[in-house]
Scaffold this active site. Structure first.
Site, PDB file in Angstrom:
ATOM      1  N   GLU A   1       4.052   1.273   2.061  1.00  0.00           N
ATOM      2  CA  GLU A   1       5.184   1.073   3.232  1.00  0.00           C
ATOM      3  C   GLU A   1       6.571   1.267   2.313  1.00  0.00           C
ATOM      4  O   GLU A   1       6.904   0.471   1.375  1.00  0.00           O
ATOM      5  CB  GLU A   1       5.048  -0.084   3.693  1.00  0.00           C
ATOM      6  CG  GLU A   1       3.699  -0.432   4.249  1.00  0.00           C
ATOM      7  CD  GLU A   1       2.930  -1.139   3.245  1.00  0.00           C
ATOM      8  OE1 GLU A   1       1.997  -0.647   2.438  1.00  0.00           O
ATOM      9  OE2 GLU A   1       2.971  -2.522   3.421  1.00  0.00           O
TER      10      GLU A   1
ATOM     11  N   CYS B   1       1.025  -1.083   0.067  1.00  0.00           N
ATOM     12  CA  CYS B   1       0.237  -0.096  -0.061  1.00  0.00           C
ATOM     13  C   CYS B   1       0.780   1.199   0.073  1.00  0.00           C
ATOM     14  O   CYS B   1       0.886   1.896  -1.018  1.00  0.00           O
ATOM     15  CB  CYS B   1      -0.776  -0.024   1.246  1.00  0.00           C
ATOM     16  SG  CYS B   1      -2.401  -1.262   1.093  1.00  0.00           S
TER      17      CYS B   1
END
Length: 843
Positions: free
Chosen positions: A442, A440
């Site tokens: 990170e 997502c």
């Protein structure tokens, strides 16, 4: 000043691409049994051998025997299943959930899969072997009773890796392109030859290096199978053009990934084999391609300069890779599928940004990555772009043009926040500058990191519920006793109770994550993956055992906006202005603001009443419980409860909310976020690394919100919790710039595992060049204020509502969900509703 020049000329889409996409989505995804059957066969034959060798031999047995296919029109080959978008199963991690859902997996609301009766039977036969041997069973045995209790009561969920592989990594694609797996095998051989039999770590290290060599040989064998298949198909092919394509495919697969790539075409094929085979070794998702435009560029540049390839054919090859990234799939249990809805594998591919020396390296391929996402118009890869003060303006304009298409791509990341945040976690400046994004949102350094991103979902609203009930949930003491809320005389006392509940739940989350971490190291080491991560071969350890240079665990918290608004409302209305009492607020929450109790509430209260009777030494009598329950339900539906609930809701509505450029409220939200991010930092994982917080939900804010009662921000029971660091849906009413200003005031540096900021625009806001310029200006302004990430939906509310009513007319409508995009019609209705509820902005 950038390092490269680039051509901004758009490249037309090949006719091949729409046909590949249509073929890919012709049928429902299917579960296939081959991997599970072959894995089990191998494990039965190697029971007396070290686990890392068993894993490598199983990987080899699978690649030697799994059915392979070359689909019509493909230029890049390699498929995990015969069925397009199909998936294999991974019983070594867990299997019980799938057997329990055999009869419902095809009809469930989120991410359904077809499964034949024959496949069910084959999986049942294979699964018998795995009883007592899975990572999930071992992890459970390592968890403390209070940890399991907290999970049972939905304080957090570590389900990602509890039931599946870890993934969430970017490997050294560039090294594979350069030296191939023959070269990686040679490195392992040399390392093995340098060992002494008397070395203290000889036994573990030697077996690991042998496992790497077995894995490299297996991949080479697999590619050669495709070379033979392509030749066979070419021999019988009547179409002269397709015959030539098949012959070239055969040549490519004979060369790579065994050897280094000698052309851009071979580099694309080699990349794909790595990406696909990582998924066959393990069921982990978020295996992210990383800086594709950087490691692929030398091959593109050389072929262009030598006249070996045209930009048009290079673009077509990239488009084909983009299609293949949507061919990979994964089946999750029904509950997890709600949290990851949209069949997403979160394969994050990032373009632009600076190099290790801090020089911008945007190039032709950076633009062509954007073109590919425009041409393919599918959720994968989850395209991202890196932004800094020196980013070429036209690159951001092109990215904005992709955003304007409405597919939720790309996401935007701020080099000037992420780089120093990573340095603060121990990365060298050079490694931090070369970061990419995983899954997502990170960040990590590719080829050196085992980040364990997405390690758990932590709902920041649940500890507040415990504060109102002195640590109890459903009558069970789940958290510490922090006193009765009605007796708390000051807001500081109330807030302190919340922090105590938070820190206790966080400690249990760490216990759960570390138990799962140890289980993966013991039962599912991954030698193939580890062969492409530094310094595994030097250390003689897989990444699961701590072989990577950088080791982290990154669980994410969400509900920041709900908690900020809720606690601010308590402070304002109960303690500062004294407009309501704590008793009145507690009653309003119990009755869902006078709107009555749901079935979930009734079930919870029944358990609580029975538990209370037991603790009081009374005999639990069904008639007594029913009588008490009736009185509670009647009270919750009374005119008094309704009047009290409506009055309190109206007062809460008048309290200022996070997301409207109000410095006092925003500073309060920043402090609330610290209640999750700061306590987590003090913990270590079994690989010697630290825990680091993320503030993002994937799409779990919807199903985990369904497990959460009413909250003092006016949120009704069992409705979604706010996603990421975005304001609560509909509460940001002062325009996109005001919202961005508020979100930028959170501490994005400390949330070094990533923050997620969603905004939704009406398509008219980005119309014309002026709309694009305004949009880029918003991003630059937010990033100048040290925000970390932004992502957007550009779609009207009317379109989404119509797509709900007529899904057959919107088969290809892609939207941004959380840290990923998905086909809107594949999402559950609750998740669709959550996207529709988001504030629609305009300039």
């Amino acid at each position: 000043m950038g390092l490269y020049t680039y051509d901004t000329t758009e490249i037309p889409k090949s006719d091949r691409i729409p046909r590949l996409v249509e073929n890919l989505y012709a049928k429902m995804p299917e579960i296939e049994p081959a991997r599970a059957v072959l894995l089990t066969e191998s494990y039965k034959q190697t029971e007396k051998e070290p686990m890392v060798i068993r894993r490598a031999k199983a990987f080899a047995h699978i690649l030697e025997n799994i059915p392979i296919v070359i689909r019509d029109l493909e230029l890049i080959v390699g498929s995990t299943t015969i069925a397009p978008r199909g998936c294999q199963t991974y019983p070594e991690f867990s299997y019980e959930w799938l057997e329990a859902e055999f009869d419902t997996v095809e009809t469930r609301t989120a991410d359904p899969f077809y499964i034949s009766e024959e496949t069910k039977q084959k999986l049942k036969e294979a699964d018998v072997y795995w009883k007592g041997r899975t990572t999930s069973e071992l992890a459970t045995s390592y968890m403390e009773p209070e940890t399991l209790l907290a999970m049972e009561h939905n304080m957090f969920t570590p389900g990602n890796y509890f039931y599946n592989g870890v993934g969430h990594v970017t490997v050294k694609y560039g090294e594979v392109l350069s030296i191939g797996f023959a070269g990686i095998r040679e490195k392992a051989e040399k390392e093995l030859a340098s060992l002494s039999l008397a070395d203290g770590n000889y036994q573990k290290k030697s077996r690991f290096l042998e496992a790497v060599m077995i894995s490299c040989d297996a991949v080479i064998t697999y590619a050669r199978r495709y070379a033979r298949l392509a030749l066979e198909k070419a021999e019988s092919c009547k179409d002269a053009a397709r015959k030539m394509e098949l012959l070239q495919i055969a040549q490519n697969c004979a060369n790579v990934p065994e050897k280094g790539a000698s052309s851009f075409y071979e580099a694309c094929q080699s990349f794909w084999f790595v990406q696909q085979l990582l998924q066959i070794e393990s069921s982990g998702h978020s295996i992210s391609p990383g800086r594709f435009d950087q490691y692929m560029y030398p091959y593109y540049k050389k072929d262009i300069e030598n006249g070996k390839i045209t930009r048009e054919f290079a673009q077509e090859l990239m488009d084909c890779v983009w299609v293949k990234l949507n061919d990979l799939n994964k089946c999750r249990d029904a509950v997890s599928a709600e949290g990851f809805a949209g069949y997403s594998l979160f394969q994050n591919l990032i373009a632009g940004g600076v190099n290790e020396d801090g020089v911008d390296v945007t190039n032709d391929l950076s633009f062509m990555c954007i073109n590919a996402s425009m041409h393919v118009a599918l959720p994968q890869p989850s395209l991202s772009v890196r932004v800094w003060n020196g980013s070429p303006h036209e690159f951001l304009i092109r990215a904005a043009e992709l955003t304007r298409t409405g597919i939720g791509l790309p996401a935007y990341y701020n080099d000037e926040v992420i780089i120093p945040a990573l340095v603060s976690r121990g990365l060298t400046l050079q490694d931090a500058r070369d970061y990419n994004i995983i899954g997502c949102v990170e960040p990590q350094k590719a080829g050196k990191t085992e980040g364990w991103h997405d390690a758990a979902f932590f709902n920041m609203c649940r500890p507040l519920e415990l504060v109102f009930h002195n640590g109890k949930d459903k009558g069970v003491q789940v958290g510490p006793k922090t006193g009765e809320a009605e007796d708390m005389k000051t807001f500081e006392e109330f807030y302190h109770a919340y922090k105590i509940q938070m820190e206790y739940a966080i400690k249990l989350l760490v216990n759960a994550d570390n138990a799962i971490d140890v289980a993966h190291a013991e039962r599912c080491p991954l030698p193939f993956l580890s062969s492409m991560v530094d310094d595994c071969m030097k250390r003689g350890k897989t990444v699961q055992e701590g072989g990577a240079v950088y080791n982290f665990t990154g669980p994410q918290g969400f509900g920041v906006a709900n908690m900020a608004d809720a606690l601010y409302a308590v402070k304002t209305l109960v303690y500062d202005e004294k407009k309501i009492t704590m008793k009145e607020l507690k009653e309003a929450l119990l009755t869902n603001y006078g709107k009555g109790l749901s079935d979930e509430d009734v079930a919870d209260i029944t358990k609580e009443v029975a538990q209370g009777m037991q603790e009081a030494g009374e005999t639990v009598n069904a008639q007594t419980v029913e009588a008490i329950l009736k009185s509670v339900v009647a009270a919750s539906e009374s005119a008094e409860a309704k009047e009290n609930g409506e009055r309190i809701l109206k007062l809460i509505e008048e309290v200022p909310k996070f997301g409207n450029d109000l410095p006092e409220v925003d500073a309060f939200a920043r402090d609330v976020a610290y209640t999750y991010t700061k306590p987590l930092e003090k913990y270590k994982n079994p690989r010697g690394g630290m825990f680091q917080a993320g503030l993002y939900p994937v799409s779990a804010n919807v199903p985990l919100g369904a497990q959460t009662g009413a909250t003092p921000d006016g949120r009704l029971a069992h409705t979604p919790v706010a996603d990421g660091v975005s304001p609560s849906a509909g509460k940001d009413t002062h325009g996109p710039t005001a919202t961005a200003n508020s979100v930028s005031r959170l501490d994005h540096y400390i949330a070094s595992n990533g923050t997620l900021f969603n905004q939704k625009f009406h398509p008219s806001a980005l119309s014309g060049r002026r709309g694009l310029e305004n949009f880029v200006g918003l991003i630059r302004s937010y990033f100048d204020q040290k925000g970390s990430h932004m992502q957007f939906n550009v779609v009207s509310r009317e379109t989404l509502l119509d797509a709900q009513k007529h899904p057959e007319q919107y088969k290809h409508l892609v939207v941004r969900v959380a840290g990923y995009s998905a086909l809107f019609t594949t999402l559950s209705k609750s998740l669709q509703d959550d996207i529709i509820r988001r504030t629609e902005q305009g300039f």
